[in-house]
Design a protein around this motif. Structure first.
Motif, mmCIF file in Angstrom:
data_model
loop_
_atom_site.group_PDB
_atom_site.id
_atom_site.type_symbol
_atom_site.label_atom_id
_atom_site.label_comp_id
_atom_site.label_asym_id
_atom_site.label_seq_id
_atom_site.Cartn_x
_atom_site.Cartn_y
_atom_site.Cartn_z
ATOM 1 N N VAL A 17 65.790 63.680 6.985
ATOM 2 C CA VAL A 17 66.358 64.892 7.581
ATOM 3 C C VAL A 17 66.642 65.931 6.491
ATOM 4 C CG1 VAL A 17 68.343 65.845 8.827
ATOM 5 C CG2 VAL A 17 67.276 63.719 9.601
ATOM 6 N N ALA A 18 67.192 65.509 5.376
ATOM 7 C CA ALA A 18 67.471 66.438 4.275
ATOM 8 C C ALA A 18 66.174 67.076 3.787
ATOM 9 C CB ALA A 18 68.177 65.716 3.138
ATOM 10 N N ARG A 19 65.152 66.256 3.619
ATOM 11 C CA ARG A 19 63.861 66.777 3.165
ATOM 12 C C ARG A 19 63.255 67.712 4.210
ATOM 13 N NH1 ARG A 19 59.026 62.881 2.107
ATOM 14 N NH2 ARG A 19 57.485 64.389 1.530
ATOM 15 N N ALA A 20 63.359 67.345 5.481
ATOM 16 C CA ALA A 20 62.824 68.177 6.554
ATOM 17 C C ALA A 20 63.528 69.527 6.596
ATOM 18 C CB ALA A 20 62.970 67.464 7.898
ATOM 19 N N GLY A 31 57.169 72.804 12.819
ATOM 20 C CA GLY A 31 57.945 71.595 13.065
ATOM 21 C C GLY A 31 57.073 70.360 13.075
ATOM 22 N N ASN A 32 55.897 70.473 13.668
ATOM 23 C CA ASN A 32 54.975 69.346 13.720
ATOM 24 C C ASN A 32 54.506 68.955 12.325
ATOM 25 O OD1 ASN A 32 53.733 67.464 15.395
ATOM 26 N ND2 ASN A 32 51.823 68.618 15.455
ATOM 27 N N GLU A 33 54.207 69.940 11.489
ATOM 28 C CA GLU A 33 53.773 69.672 10.117
ATOM 29 C C GLU A 33 54.888 69.024 9.298
ATOM 30 O OE1 GLU A 33 50.522 73.269 9.491
ATOM 31 O OE2 GLU A 33 52.657 73.671 9.177
ATOM 32 N N VAL A 34 56.108 69.513 9.480
ATOM 33 C CA VAL A 34 57.249 68.950 8.767
ATOM 34 C C VAL A 34 57.489 67.508 9.208
ATOM 35 C CG1 VAL A 34 59.748 69.098 8.423
ATOM 36 C CG2 VAL A 34 58.353 71.168 8.337
ATOM 37 N N ALA A 35 57.454 67.272 10.514
ATOM 38 C CA ALA A 35 57.658 65.912 11.028
ATOM 39 C C ALA A 35 56.634 64.957 10.438
ATOM 40 C CB ALA A 35 57.580 65.916 12.555
ATOM 41 N N ARG A 36 55.396 65.364 10.413
ATOM 42 C CA ARG A 36 54.347 64.516 9.839
ATOM 43 C C ARG A 36 54.591 64.289 8.344
ATOM 44 N NH1 ARG A 36 49.615 67.281 11.170
ATOM 45 N NH2 ARG A 36 49.961 66.562 13.290
ATOM 46 N N ALA A 37 55.018 65.331 7.638
ATOM 47 C CA ALA A 37 55.237 65.226 6.189
ATOM 48 C C ALA A 37 56.371 64.265 5.836
ATOM 49 C CB ALA A 37 55.524 66.606 5.598
ATOM 50 N N VAL A 38 57.408 64.210 6.668
ATOM 51 C CA VAL A 38 58.546 63.338 6.364
ATOM 52 C C VAL A 38 58.462 61.991 7.071
ATOM 53 C CG1 VAL A 38 60.081 65.260 5.825
ATOM 54 C CG2 VAL A 38 60.084 64.295 8.140
ATOM 55 N N GLY A 39 57.466 61.821 7.925
ATOM 56 C CA GLY A 39 57.232 60.518 8.540
ATOM 57 C C GLY A 39 58.077 60.190 9.745
ATOM 58 N N MET A 40 58.304 61.174 10.612
ATOM 59 C CA MET A 40 59.021 60.904 11.862
ATOM 60 C C MET A 40 58.409 61.745 12.973
ATOM 61 S SD MET A 40 62.692 62.934 11.532
ATOM 62 C CE MET A 40 63.335 61.881 10.291
ATOM 63 N N SER A 41 58.750 61.408 14.197
ATOM 64 C CA SER A 41 58.218 62.181 15.311
ATOM 65 C C SER A 41 58.901 63.544 15.373
ATOM 66 C CB SER A 41 58.423 61.439 16.635
ATOM 67 O OG SER A 41 59.778 61.489 17.022
ATOM 68 N N LYS A 42 58.227 64.484 16.013
ATOM 69 C CA LYS A 42 58.769 65.841 16.123
ATOM 70 C C LYS A 42 60.078 65.833 16.911
ATOM 71 C CE LYS A 42 56.596 68.820 18.685
ATOM 72 N NZ LYS A 42 55.668 69.822 19.220
#
Length: 60
Positions: A17-20, A31-42
């Motif tokens: 969450v901090a990284r996102a 948001g979708n790109e960030v979710a993928r980058a940090v390894g969680m669902s949107k």
């Protein structure tokens, strides 16, 4: 007891969450790109980021 094999992985949600939030605040990633980058669902990302921002506003 356990031998260290199998089972559920430890949660990394606070770090994710901090990284996102950093990505959302400092890049033009979606948001979708960030979710993928940090390894969680949107949907998980949005729920945790909203909760964390509400906590931060409460103490600001």
């Amino acid at each position: 007891m356990g031998n260290g094999f199998g089972g559920r992985k430890p949660s990394r949600i606070p770090e994710q969450v901090a990284r996102a939030m950093e990505f959302l605040d400092t890049t033009d990633m979606t948001g979708n790109e960030v979710a993928r980058a940090v390894g969680m669902s949107k949907s998980t990302l949005y729920a945790h980021v909203a909760r964390r921002r509400a906590e931060l506003e409460q103490f600001a």
